[in-house]
Design a protein around this motif. Structure first.
Motif, PDB file in Angstrom:
ATOM      1  N   VAL A 134       0.840  -1.199   0.000  1.00  0.00           N
ATOM      2  CA  VAL A 134       0.000   0.000   0.000  1.00  0.00           C
ATOM      3  C   VAL A 134       0.879   1.255   0.000  1.00  0.00           C
ATOM      4  O   VAL A 134       0.577   2.232  -0.684  1.00  0.00           O
ATOM      5  N   GLU A 135       1.975   1.208   0.735  1.00  0.00           N
ATOM      6  CA  GLU A 135       2.881   2.355   0.808  1.00  0.00           C
ATOM      7  C   GLU A 135       3.512   2.641  -0.557  1.00  0.00           C
ATOM      8  O   GLU A 135       3.682   3.800  -0.945  1.00  0.00           O
ATOM      9  N   TYR A 146       1.461   7.100  -6.589  1.00  0.00           N
ATOM     10  CA  TYR A 146       0.416   8.081  -6.842  1.00  0.00           C
ATOM     11  C   TYR A 146       0.922   9.488  -6.552  1.00  0.00           C
ATOM     12  O   TYR A 146       0.674  10.424  -7.317  1.00  0.00           O
ATOM     13  N   LYS A 147       1.676   9.635  -5.446  1.00  0.00           N
ATOM     14  CA  LYS A 147       2.228  10.947  -5.105  1.00  0.00           C
ATOM     15  C   LYS A 147       3.205  11.406  -6.180  1.00  0.00           C
ATOM     16  O   LYS A 147       3.184  12.568  -6.593  1.00  0.00           O
TER      17      LYS A 147
END
Length: 76
Positions: free
Chosen positions: A5-6, A12-13
């Motif tokens: 998830v990280e 995405y960032k």
């Protein structure tokens, strides 16, 4: 897919940062179309636009300083 998830959040960032950068380029550097298809052509066009932007910004700031100094000298 072995992606945490990280890692997805970091991807995405990064994508958002890239999108924001290109939005800034389109708004401030007036680069509407990228003329080249190679990375070298892209870098040359973006560097030329950034150099022009920095020079114009510098000249604008210098002009504002001179204008301010002239205005202060008139009031003395």
């Amino acid at each position: 897919m072995d992606v945490t998830v990280e890692e997805i959040a970091a991807m995405y960032k990064s994508r958002w940062d890239i999108e924001s950068f290109f939005r800034w380029i389109k708004q401030n550097l007036n680069v509407r179309v990228l003329f080249g298809t190679t990375s070298n052509a892209l870098f040359k066009q973006l560097f030329a636009a950034m150099i022009a932007y920095v020079l114009l910004k510098f000249l604008h700031v210098q002009g504002q300083k001179k204008k301010k100094n002239k205005t202060n000298a008139c009031h003395l």
